[in-house]
Design an enzyme around this catalytic site. Structure first.
Site, PDB file in Angstrom:
ATOM      1  N   ASN A  51       0.855  -1.184   0.000  1.00 58.26           N
ATOM      2  CA  ASN A  51       0.000   0.000   0.000  1.00 58.26           C
ATOM      3  C   ASN A  51       0.900   1.245   0.000  1.00 58.26           C
ATOM      4  OD1 ASN A  51      -1.397   2.262   1.101  1.00 58.26           O
ATOM      5  ND2 ASN A  51      -3.060   0.909   1.687  1.00 58.26           N
TER       6      ASN A  51
ATOM      7  N   HIS B 291       0.971   6.282   1.693  1.00 54.67           N
ATOM      8  CA  HIS B 291       1.733   7.275   2.452  1.00 54.67           C
ATOM      9  C   HIS B 291       2.897   7.886   1.680  1.00 54.67           C
ATOM     10  CE1 HIS B 291      -1.020   6.943   5.612  1.00 54.67           C
ATOM     11  NE2 HIS B 291      -0.840   5.640   5.704  1.00 54.67           N
TER      12      HIS B 291
ATOM     13  N   HIS C 107      -5.786   3.330  -1.458  1.00 54.51           N
ATOM     14  CA  HIS C 107      -7.094   3.661  -0.893  1.00 54.51           C
ATOM     15  C   HIS C 107      -7.451   5.080  -1.322  1.00 54.51           C
ATOM     16  CE1 HIS C 107      -9.741   3.874   3.021  1.00 54.51           C
ATOM     17  NE2 HIS C 107     -10.404   4.163   1.918  1.00 54.51           N
TER      18      HIS C 107
ATOM     19  N   ARG D  70      -9.650   7.753  -0.740  1.00 51.72           N
ATOM     20  CA  ARG D  70     -10.651   8.163   0.253  1.00 51.72           C
ATOM     21  C   ARG D  70     -11.562   9.228  -0.315  1.00 51.72           C
ATOM     22  NH1 ARG D  70     -10.290   7.251   5.723  1.00 51.72           N
ATOM     23  NH2 ARG D  70      -8.711   5.695   6.254  1.00 51.72           N
TER      24      ARG D  70
ATOM     25  N   ARG E  21      -7.333  12.479   0.564  1.00 48.37           N
ATOM     26  CA  ARG E  21      -6.261  13.147   1.314  1.00 48.37           C
ATOM     27  C   ARG E  21      -4.880  12.548   1.067  1.00 48.37           C
ATOM     28  NH1 ARG E  21      -8.763  11.101   6.591  1.00 48.37           N
ATOM     29  NH2 ARG E  21      -7.566   9.227   7.068  1.00 48.37           N
TER      30      ARG E  21
ATOM     31  N   GLU F 188      -8.777   0.038  -2.760  1.00 49.80           N
ATOM     32  CA  GLU F 188      -9.604   0.017  -1.542  1.00 49.80           C
ATOM     33  C   GLU F 188     -10.586   1.170  -1.655  1.00 49.80           C
ATOM     34  OE1 GLU F 188      -5.987  -1.434   1.407  1.00 49.80           O
ATOM     35  OE2 GLU F 188      -6.982   0.471   1.758  1.00 49.80           O
TER      36      GLU F 188
ATOM     37  N   THR G 134      -8.107   3.250   8.728  1.00 43.55           N
ATOM     38  CA  THR G 134      -9.332   2.445   8.754  1.00 43.55           C
ATOM     39  C   THR G 134      -9.439   1.713  10.083  1.00 43.55           C
ATOM     40  OG1 THR G 134      -8.902   2.152   6.397  1.00 43.55           O
ATOM     41  CG2 THR G 134     -10.680   0.847   7.345  1.00 43.55           C
TER      42      THR G 134
ATOM     43  N   GLU H  90     -10.614  -9.830   3.442  1.00 43.19           N
ATOM     44  CA  GLU H  90      -9.355  -9.414   4.052  1.00 43.19           C
ATOM     45  C   GLU H  90      -9.660  -9.177   5.522  1.00 43.19           C
ATOM     46  OE1 GLU H  90      -6.898  -6.511   2.050  1.00 43.19           O
ATOM     47  OE2 GLU H  90      -6.066  -5.811   3.958  1.00 43.19           O
TER      48      GLU H  90
ATOM     49  N   HIS I  91      -3.380  -4.685   7.793  1.00 44.42           N
ATOM     50  CA  HIS I  91      -3.508  -3.531   8.684  1.00 44.42           C
ATOM     51  C   HIS I  91      -2.526  -3.589   9.848  1.00 44.42           C
ATOM     52  CE1 HIS I  91      -5.607   0.230   9.346  1.00 44.42           C
ATOM     53  NE2 HIS I  91      -5.157   0.085  10.565  1.00 44.42           N
TER      54      HIS I  91
HETATM   55  N1  PXP Z   1      -5.568  -3.370   4.042  1.00 42.93           N
HETATM   56  C1  PXP Z   1      -6.597  -2.494   4.100  1.00 42.93           C
HETATM   57  C2  PXP Z   1      -7.939  -2.960   3.633  1.00 42.93           C
HETATM   58  C3  PXP Z   1      -6.401  -1.177   4.566  1.00 42.93           C
HETATM   59  O1  PXP Z   1      -7.444  -0.319   4.626  1.00 42.93           O
HETATM   60  C4  PXP Z   1      -5.108  -0.770   4.952  1.00 42.93           C
HETATM   61  C5  PXP Z   1      -4.876   0.640   5.402  1.00 42.93           C
HETATM   62  O2  PXP Z   1      -5.234   1.525   4.422  1.00 42.93           O
HETATM   63  C6  PXP Z   1      -4.060  -1.703   4.837  1.00 42.93           C
HETATM   64  C7  PXP Z   1      -4.329  -2.995   4.413  1.00 42.93           C
HETATM   65  C8  PXP Z   1      -2.660  -1.340   5.170  1.00 42.93           C
HETATM   66  O3  PXP Z   1      -2.532  -1.013   6.497  1.00 42.93           O
HETATM   67  P1  PXP Z   1      -1.175  -0.411   7.042  1.00 42.93           P
HETATM   68  O4  PXP Z   1      -0.911   0.845   6.287  1.00 42.93           O
HETATM   69  O5  PXP Z   1      -1.434  -0.202   8.481  1.00 42.93           O
HETATM   70  O6  PXP Z   1      -0.114  -1.460   6.771  1.00 42.93           O
END
Ligand code: PXP
Length: 240
Positions: A8, A11, A44, A46, A50, A71, A102, A150, A193
């Site tokens: 992901n 960031h 993701h 949003r 953001r 996402e 999330t 998931e 997550h």
């Molecule tokens: N999976 C899903 C469905 C998420 O919403 C997120 C966070 O956006 C992640 C995985 C990744 O989480 P993290 O950034 O905490 O590793």
């Protein structure tokens, strides 16, 4: 079964947006993690855009060779966007505007969920639901027609941060029970997550997890050692 790593890169966009300009480039980041073994790129978009914006998702789709896992919140606006983008995967996630991240799994009682899942599937998009580690939610996801689930691993990951051994075991067992329930269906079993090297290593005790989605830790750790080392290390952890 080969366990896949979804990275992901939200960031990277957070950092870019801090200056409102183009650096660091998200396509460069995506291609760097792909070069080092990421199997898919998770983003993701949003409601408030953001970090990753809709235009970023369209740009990334053109610039990368691995699949995108979008996402998205279960809204008509996001459904229309997904139908336009046509990613290989969509993971439906809950979304509260003020949350930092999330906070939990989906509320499966939402009225339009089944309609959204069916519409995405009718266009060849594979759908996953981001759910809490509850076996009942696994069964309900299957009944809603999802291709995958998931499991939200936030509580499991927090137990590691708090060094709480009992909680680690309790949360692990919940995820394990969900995998048992999932294996009775045709759905794929994914997790994500808050995961780190340590929590992902522990979770890998469960065989046959289809996919780990990891973001914040990978981006943060890469500031010190680079994407190449971090992604390769996760690939080693996930190797069967
Ligand atoms: N999976 C899903 C469905 C998420 O919403 C997120 C966070 O956006 C992640 C995985 C990744 O989480 P993290 O950034 O905490 O590793």
């Amino acid at each position: 079964m080969k366990t896949r790593l979804g990275v992901n890169i939200d960031h990277v966009a957070t950092l870019r947006n801090a200056r409102g300009e183009g650096h660091p480039d998200i396509a460069k980041a995506a291609n760097e993690v792909i070069k080092n073994g990421a199997d898919l790129i998770t983003i993701h978009v949003r409601e408030d855009q953001r970090h990753i914006k809709k235009s970023d998702a369209i740009f990334l789709k053109k610039k990368i060779k691995k699949p995108i896992n979008l996402e998205m919140a279960p809204t008509i606006e996001m459904l229309n966007f997904a139908l336009k983008l046509k990613p290989k995967y969509v993971c439906i996630v809950p979304e509260k505007r003020k949350e930092i991240t999330t906070e939990g799994g989906l509320n499966l009682n939402q009225r339009n969920l089944k309609k959204i899942i069916n519409k995405l599937k009718s266009k060849g998009i594979e759908v996953s639901l981001f759910i809490n580690p509850k076996t009942n939610d696994v069964k309900r996801s299957f009944n809603l027609g999802s291709n995958a689930i998931e499991i939200h691993t936030g509580s499991f990951a927090s137990a590691f941060k708090n060094r709480n051994k009992n909680k680690i075991k309790t949360e692990f067992d919940k995820i394990k029970n969900c995998q048992v329930a999932c294996n009775k269906t045709t759905m794929k079993f994914n997790v994500g997550h808050g995961l780190t090297y340590e929590s992902a290593t522990y979770l890998k005790k469960l065989n046959n997890i289809n996919e780990f989605n990891i973001g914040h830790f990978i981006v943060g750790e890469s500031l010190f050692v680079g994407f190449s080392k971090v992604v390769k290390k996760f690939k080693r952890i996930l190797k069967n």
